[in-house]
Design a protein around this motif. Structure first.
Motif, PDB file in Angstrom:
ATOM      1  N   ALA A  20       0.922  -1.194  -0.030  1.00 21.96           N
ATOM      2  CA  ALA A  20       0.046  -0.052  -0.143  1.00 21.96           C
ATOM      3  C   ALA A  20       0.793   1.305  -0.125  1.00 21.96           C
ATOM      4  O   ALA A  20       0.620   2.081  -0.523  1.00 21.96           O
ATOM      5  CB  ALA A  20      -0.991  -0.068   1.395  1.00 21.96           C
ATOM      6  N   ALA A  21       1.804   1.097   0.790  1.00 25.11           N
ATOM      7  CA  ALA A  21       2.772   2.453   0.751  1.00 25.11           C
ATOM      8  C   ALA A  21       3.517   2.729  -0.326  1.00 25.11           C
ATOM      9  O   ALA A  21       3.852   3.916  -0.892  1.00 25.11           O
ATOM     10  CB  ALA A  21       3.829   2.118   1.796  1.00 25.11           C
ATOM     11  N   SER A  22       3.687   1.626  -1.279  1.00 20.66           N
ATOM     12  CA  SER A  22       4.473   1.772  -2.630  1.00 20.66           C
ATOM     13  C   SER A  22       3.521   1.913  -3.812  1.00 20.66           C
ATOM     14  O   SER A  22       4.106   2.449  -4.856  1.00 20.66           O
ATOM     15  CB  SER A  22       5.376   0.332  -2.831  1.00 20.66           C
ATOM     16  OG  SER A  22       4.686  -0.744  -2.982  1.00 20.66           O
ATOM     17  N   ALA A  23       2.286   1.535  -3.630  1.00 20.69           N
ATOM     18  CA  ALA A  23       1.216   1.941  -4.536  1.00 20.69           C
ATOM     19  C   ALA A  23       1.347   3.448  -4.821  1.00 20.69           C
ATOM     20  O   ALA A  23       1.130   4.361  -3.873  1.00 20.69           O
ATOM     21  CB  ALA A  23      -0.011   1.248  -4.456  1.00 20.69           C
ATOM     22  N   PRO A  24       0.952   3.791  -6.331  1.00 17.30           N
ATOM     23  CA  PRO A  24       0.764   4.940  -6.522  1.00 17.30           C
ATOM     24  C   PRO A  24      -0.690   5.658  -6.145  1.00 17.30           C
ATOM     25  O   PRO A  24      -1.652   4.793  -5.865  1.00 17.30           O
ATOM     26  CB  PRO A  24       1.010   5.010  -7.917  1.00 17.30           C
ATOM     27  CG  PRO A  24       0.638   3.830  -8.457  1.00 17.30           C
ATOM     28  CD  PRO A  24       1.066   2.925  -7.400  1.00 17.30           C
ATOM     29  N   PRO A  25      -0.801   6.929  -5.916  1.00 20.09           N
ATOM     30  CA  PRO A  25      -2.310   7.295  -5.778  1.00 20.09           C
ATOM     31  C   PRO A  25      -3.383   6.873  -6.573  1.00 20.09           C
ATOM     32  O   PRO A  25      -2.883   6.818  -7.541  1.00 20.09           O
ATOM     33  CB  PRO A  25      -2.106   8.819  -5.212  1.00 20.09           C
ATOM     34  CG  PRO A  25      -1.094   9.347  -5.976  1.00 20.09           C
ATOM     35  CD  PRO A  25      -0.086   7.898  -6.052  1.00 20.09           C
ATOM     36  N   SER A  26      -4.494   7.053  -6.336  1.00 20.73           N
ATOM     37  CA  SER A  26      -5.691   6.748  -7.427  1.00 20.73           C
ATOM     38  C   SER A  26      -5.800   8.045  -8.554  1.00 20.73           C
ATOM     39  O   SER A  26      -5.518   9.111  -7.904  1.00 20.73           O
ATOM     40  CB  SER A  26      -6.953   6.432  -6.625  1.00 20.73           C
ATOM     41  OG  SER A  26      -7.887   6.298  -7.529  1.00 20.73           O
ATOM     42  N   THR A  27      -5.799   7.668  -9.728  1.00 19.29           N
ATOM     43  CA  THR A  27      -5.786   8.631 -10.496  1.00 19.29           C
ATOM     44  C   THR A  27      -6.743   8.182 -11.830  1.00 19.29           C
ATOM     45  O   THR A  27      -6.593   6.885 -12.102  1.00 19.29           O
ATOM     46  CB  THR A  27      -4.699   9.093 -10.928  1.00 19.29           C
ATOM     47  OG1 THR A  27      -4.885  10.309 -11.909  1.00 19.29           O
ATOM     48  CG2 THR A  27      -3.489   8.075 -11.712  1.00 19.29           C
ATOM     49  N   SER A  28      -7.476   9.044 -12.266  1.00 14.57           N
ATOM     50  CA  SER A  28      -8.128   8.666 -13.547  1.00 14.57           C
ATOM     51  C   SER A  28      -7.423   8.638 -14.963  1.00 14.57           C
ATOM     52  O   SER A  28      -7.687   8.065 -15.997  1.00 14.57           O
ATOM     53  CB  SER A  28      -9.479   9.255 -13.839  1.00 14.57           C
ATOM     54  OG  SER A  28      -9.337  10.544 -14.175  1.00 14.57           O
ATOM     55  N   ALA A 183      -1.059  -1.205 -11.965  1.00 10.21           N
ATOM     56  CA  ALA A 183      -0.430  -0.545 -10.948  1.00 10.21           C
ATOM     57  C   ALA A 183      -0.991   0.674 -10.366  1.00 10.21           C
ATOM     58  O   ALA A 183      -0.644   1.026  -8.966  1.00 10.21           O
ATOM     59  CB  ALA A 183       0.965  -0.167 -11.415  1.00 10.21           C
ATOM     60  N   ALA A 184      -1.624   1.391 -11.054  1.00 13.99           N
ATOM     61  CA  ALA A 184      -2.269   2.652 -10.683  1.00 13.99           C
ATOM     62  C   ALA A 184      -3.767   2.498 -10.324  1.00 13.99           C
ATOM     63  O   ALA A 184      -4.330   2.375 -11.570  1.00 13.99           O
ATOM     64  CB  ALA A 184      -1.958   3.945 -11.519  1.00 13.99           C
ATOM     65  N   PRO A 185      -4.312   2.507  -9.247  1.00 16.46           N
ATOM     66  CA  PRO A 185      -5.897   2.628  -8.732  1.00 16.46           C
ATOM     67  C   PRO A 185      -6.628   3.619  -9.608  1.00 16.46           C
ATOM     68  O   PRO A 185      -6.090   4.693  -9.870  1.00 16.46           O
ATOM     69  CB  PRO A 185      -5.672   2.932  -7.377  1.00 16.46           C
ATOM     70  CG  PRO A 185      -4.492   2.541  -6.847  1.00 16.46           C
ATOM     71  CD  PRO A 185      -3.491   2.983  -7.985  1.00 16.46           C
ATOM     72  N   GLY A 186      -7.846   3.225 -10.394  1.00 14.57           N
ATOM     73  CA  GLY A 186      -8.512   4.056 -11.071  1.00 14.57           C
ATOM     74  C   GLY A 186      -8.055   4.144 -12.473  1.00 14.57           C
ATOM     75  O   GLY A 186      -8.715   4.845 -13.358  1.00 14.57           O
ATOM     76  N   LEU A 187      -6.880   3.787 -12.884  1.00 12.78           N
ATOM     77  CA  LEU A 187      -6.559   3.934 -14.404  1.00 12.78           C
ATOM     78  C   LEU A 187      -7.177   2.824 -15.322  1.00 12.78           C
ATOM     79  O   LEU A 187      -6.686   1.562 -14.977  1.00 12.78           O
ATOM     80  CB  LEU A 187      -5.031   4.046 -14.218  1.00 12.78           C
ATOM     81  CG  LEU A 187      -4.384   4.468 -15.621  1.00 12.78           C
ATOM     82  CD1 LEU A 187      -4.771   6.122 -15.494  1.00 12.78           C
ATOM     83  CD2 LEU A 187      -3.062   4.572 -15.532  1.00 12.78           C
ATOM     84  N   LYS A 188      -7.944   3.191 -16.166  1.00  9.39           N
ATOM     85  CA  LYS A 188      -8.385   2.273 -17.059  1.00  9.39           C
ATOM     86  C   LYS A 188      -7.379   1.875 -18.218  1.00  9.39           C
ATOM     87  O   LYS A 188      -6.502   2.548 -18.587  1.00  9.39           O
ATOM     88  CB  LYS A 188      -9.822   2.843 -17.858  1.00  9.39           C
ATOM     89  CG  LYS A 188     -10.750   3.015 -16.528  1.00  9.39           C
ATOM     90  CD  LYS A 188     -11.910   3.025 -17.168  1.00  9.39           C
ATOM     91  CE  LYS A 188     -13.321   3.119 -16.232  1.00  9.39           C
ATOM     92  NZ  LYS A 188     -14.504   3.491 -16.586  1.00  9.39           N
ATOM     93  N   GLN A 189      -7.534   0.550 -18.774  1.00 12.94           N
ATOM     94  CA  GLN A 189      -6.922   0.165 -19.943  1.00 12.94           C
ATOM     95  C   GLN A 189      -7.232   1.056 -21.309  1.00 12.94           C
ATOM     96  O   GLN A 189      -7.884   0.395 -22.001  1.00 12.94           O
ATOM     97  CB  GLN A 189      -7.144  -1.164 -20.129  1.00 12.94           C
ATOM     98  CG  GLN A 189      -6.358  -2.237 -19.005  1.00 12.94           C
ATOM     99  CD  GLN A 189      -6.193  -3.522 -19.351  1.00 12.94           C
ATOM    100  OE1 GLN A 189      -5.444  -3.675 -20.493  1.00 12.94           O
ATOM    101  NE2 GLN A 189      -6.414  -4.505 -18.752  1.00 12.94           N
TER     102      GLN A 189
END
Length: 408
Positions: A20-28, A183-189
């Motif tokens: 959790a500490a190494s994961a990037p913040p959520s972004t769209s 890797a980035a929460p909230g980022l769609k393919q």
């Protein structure tokens, strides 16, 4: 037993905290500037505070020139098994290339630009990009632990001088759009390319969900004005981005020759669209008929048809020739003079389409010149391609993204 279970719980909790500490913040959405290298006709995007990577729509894994102390994966690691279990560079397969070197996982890797094979060590890297609200960059984002491959210096020789490697955009789980979305929460393919037509100003690359905007006078989102066609798969070439191609028209008149496979491939490493010889002959015949009133000049290699442009004039969308319509599944991708004619000098324009021979892999490959100043949205989740046709019609270009940060 209770102590053992508590220890396992504590260890699991610790691992989760580290992740959790190494994961990037959520972004769209994230973005990066795109630059054209005139010497090689390749496109790069910038990351990591100045490093650049070639954009390759058919590449499989992020490849880069690594420092001597780069991390590696053991041969029996899950990461190595995942990669070596995939159809990596079939033309570079063993026995010519080994899977392990001194205990470190290695893979055979093909450089589609130089058409050469190398042995690359599997590693991981961090990419530093920028988040965006669709209008501006909004702040830096660091995305760690991206699976990548360390390549020898020879791999970089055919690339632009400033390039540190090749970024994979092919249809694979190890492509950059797929890795970033994981890797980035909230980022769609999804990703969008807007290739500039000049070295003097950058275009823009987006990952994730729009809407995306270019500067005025076009005030609405460029993504609201796209037409869509399906992305199709080729069982023998699963990495490639292919679209249905039902026919080709020049100046609203069909060229009289079908594209036998009914598909076209998109490529950012092929500079000019390439047609199989039968299709090319029919296409150039139709072009010659449509432009019969324009004087010819001696052809300039690699082109075969060049026009005297001294008195030709111009339009908002380039030279007054064409247009060329690629007839897709119910939609037309219309190309105008700016994407048809390569300017040699003030008095010469050449038709920027090439003869690909009698037995090419694809009868039609759409090159990067034909994509310049067109907004292309690759929606991998819904398996479709959005395209704008020429942005010049809207009095804007791919160089009109506002790179001024919105963060004070």
């Amino acid at each position: 037993m209770a102590q053992f279970q508590a220890a396992i719980f504590f260890l699991s909790l610790t691992v989760l905290c580290i992740l959790a500490a190494s994961a990037p913040p959520s972004t769209s959405a994230v973005m990066a500037p795109i630059k054209l290298d005139q010497r090689t006709s390749l496109y790069t995007f910038s990351a990591n505070g100045g490093s650049s990577f070639v954009i390759d729509l058919s590449s499989q894994v992020l490849s880069l020139n690594c420092p001597g102390n780069h991390p590696t994966f053991p041969c029996k690691s899950l990461q190595c098994s995942a990669v070596t279990g995939s159809s990596f560079s079939p033309s570079c397969q063993p026995p010519h290339f080994t899977r392990c070197s001194s205990g470190a996982c290695t893979i055979p890797l093909q450089n589609s630009v130089g058409n050469s094979c190398v042995t690359a060590e599997l590693t991981q890297t961090t990419l530093n990009l920028n988040t965006t609200n669709g209008h501006n960059p909004t702040g830096p984002i660091s995305i760690p632990h991206l699976l990548s491959a360390c390549v020898p210096p020879a791999f970089l020789v055919p690339l632009p001088y400033h390039a540190q490697g090749v970024a994979p955009f092919g249809l694979t789980k190890f492509s950059l759009p797929s890795l970033l979305a994981s890797a980035a929460p909230g980022l769609k393919q999804k990703f969008a390319l807007c290739l500039p037509s000049t070295e003097n100003a950058p275009g823009v690359l987006f990952f994730g969900e729009g809407p995306f905007f270019l500067l005025p006078p076009w005030n609405s989102a460029v993504t609201s004005s796209l037409s869509y066609t399906q992305l199709v798969r080729h069982p023998e070439h699963p990495l490639d981005y292919l679209i249905p191609l039902k026919g080709i028209a020049v100046a609203q008149k069909g060229i009289g020759a079908p594209v036998p496979s009914g598909i076209a491939r998109l490529s950012t490493t092929v500079p000019y669209s390439t047609l199989s010889t039968p299709v090319y002959k029919a296409f150039t015949s139709a072009f010659n008929e449509a432009t019969s009133g324009i004087p010819r000049v001696t052809a300039v290699k690699p082109f075969e048809i060049c026009l005297n442009s001294s008195n030709l004039g111009g339009t908002r969308v380039g030279a007054p020739v064409g247009p060329v319509d690629l007839m897709l599944d119910g939609k037309n991708w219309t190309m105008f003079g700016a994407n048809l004619m390569k300017e040699i000098d003030d008095s010469r324009l050449c038709l920027a389409f090439l003869d690909g021979g009698y037995r090419p892999r694809y009868e039609f490959v759409i090159g990067s010149f034909q994509m310049q100043d067109n907004f292309l949205l690759f929606d991998l989740e819904n398996r479709r391609l959005g395209f704008s046709s020429s942005l010049l019609f809207f009095q804007t270009t791919c160089a009109n993204f506002n790179f001024t940060s919105s963060v004070a």
